[in-house]
Design an enzyme around this catalytic site. Sequence first.
Site, PDB file in Angstrom:
ATOM      1  N   CYS A  78       0.837  -1.204   0.000  1.00 12.43           N
ATOM      2  CA  CYS A  78       0.000   0.000   0.000  1.00 12.43           C
ATOM      3  C   CYS A  78       0.878   1.263   0.000  1.00 12.43           C
ATOM      4  O   CYS A  78       1.560   1.508  -0.982  1.00 12.43           O
ATOM      5  CB  CYS A  78      -0.993  -0.039   1.153  1.00 12.43           C
ATOM      6  SG  CYS A  78      -2.395   1.041   0.860  1.00 12.43           S
ATOM      7  N   HIS A 164      -3.253  -4.974   1.672  1.00 14.74           N
ATOM      8  CA  HIS A 164      -2.698  -5.174   3.018  1.00 14.74           C
ATOM      9  C   HIS A 164      -2.640  -6.661   3.366  1.00 14.74           C
ATOM     10  O   HIS A 164      -3.550  -7.171   4.030  1.00 14.74           O
ATOM     11  CB  HIS A 164      -3.564  -4.446   4.051  1.00 14.74           C
ATOM     12  CG  HIS A 164      -3.374  -2.972   4.053  1.00 14.74           C
ATOM     13  ND1 HIS A 164      -2.539  -2.328   4.939  1.00 14.74           N
ATOM     14  CD2 HIS A 164      -3.881  -2.013   3.260  1.00 14.74           C
ATOM     15  CE1 HIS A 164      -2.556  -1.036   4.699  1.00 14.74           C
ATOM     16  NE2 HIS A 164      -3.362  -0.810   3.677  1.00 14.74           N
ATOM     17  N   GLU A 166      -1.078  -8.153   5.546  1.00 13.61           N
ATOM     18  CA  GLU A 166      -0.904  -8.402   6.991  1.00 13.61           C
ATOM     19  C   GLU A 166      -2.245  -8.443   7.723  1.00 13.61           C
ATOM     20  O   GLU A 166      -2.287  -8.754   8.903  1.00 13.61           O
ATOM     21  CB  GLU A 166       0.023  -7.342   7.595  1.00 13.61           C
ATOM     22  CG  GLU A 166      -0.598  -5.973   7.854  1.00 13.61           C
ATOM     23  CD  GLU A 166      -0.845  -5.131   6.603  1.00 13.61           C
ATOM     24  OE1 GLU A 166      -0.679  -5.642   5.458  1.00 13.61           O
ATOM     25  OE2 GLU A 166      -1.252  -3.960   6.765  1.00 13.61           O
TER      26      GLU A 166
HETATM   27  N1  GLN Z   1      -3.741   6.422   0.907  1.00 17.27           N
HETATM   28  C1  GLN Z   1      -2.498   6.214   1.594  1.00 17.27           C
HETATM   29  C2  GLN Z   1      -1.410   7.101   1.005  1.00 17.27           C
HETATM   30  O1  GLN Z   1      -1.576   7.645  -0.017  1.00 17.27           O
HETATM   31  C3  GLN Z   1      -2.078   4.768   1.556  1.00 17.27           C
HETATM   32  C4  GLN Z   1      -3.105   3.961   2.262  1.00 17.27           C
HETATM   33  C5  GLN Z   1      -2.561   2.737   2.929  1.00 17.27           C
HETATM   34  O2  GLN Z   1      -1.363   2.504   3.028  1.00 17.27           O
HETATM   35  N2  GLN Z   1      -3.484   1.972   3.454  1.00 17.27           N
HETATM   36  O3  GLN Z   1      -0.368   7.263   1.608  1.00 17.27           O
END
Ligand code: GLN
Length: 185
Positions: A78, A164, A166
Amino acid sequence: MVVGVLAIQGDFEAHAGVLVRLGAEARIVRTPADLEGLDALVIPGGESTTMTLGIEREGLAEPLRELVSSGVPTLGTCAGMIMLDRDHLGLLDVSARRNAFGRQVQSFEADLDLNRLGRDGPLRAVFIRAPWVDDYGEDVEVLAEIEGHPVAVRQGNILAVAFHPELTDDGRVHAWLVDQVRQHA
Ligand code: GLN
């Protein structure tokens, strides 16, 4: 085997838990000294702007670049995918688009086929304000897409996923990281 989990911000504890379940030692990384002797690295999700500021504050950008470009198996999830991209640490030849699924779509789940990673069967993936890959270079292998947008990519020793891993019981993404270390030992 010692796997570092960048702990500037975000859900690093859950990553450490998965790694320990897989038989690795997890080390929380907050300073350059914490990177010494790591066998693998996880850059977790969180908020990429906050993470960028923390990396700068701690002087971690250059040591992280050295570690990852030395070939240490690395997993970014992410916001971790965003941190690895061309506009951030510049380790992965991709441009990640933040919050790509739109502000309305805060989170959703999808079944992904990660067979190209040598992992059988669909993987339940949890997306939270997730990015996707807008553009990528020729050394980047796309492992999974949603509506034509790459959400799991691999380039050499780096695996980056927009979701994610995890947050579910399915440890196969982290297992890839641990297997990379075992194969190169
Ligand atoms: N939207 C977040 C960002 O741009 C990332 C979201 C996440 O890691 N769950 O940093």
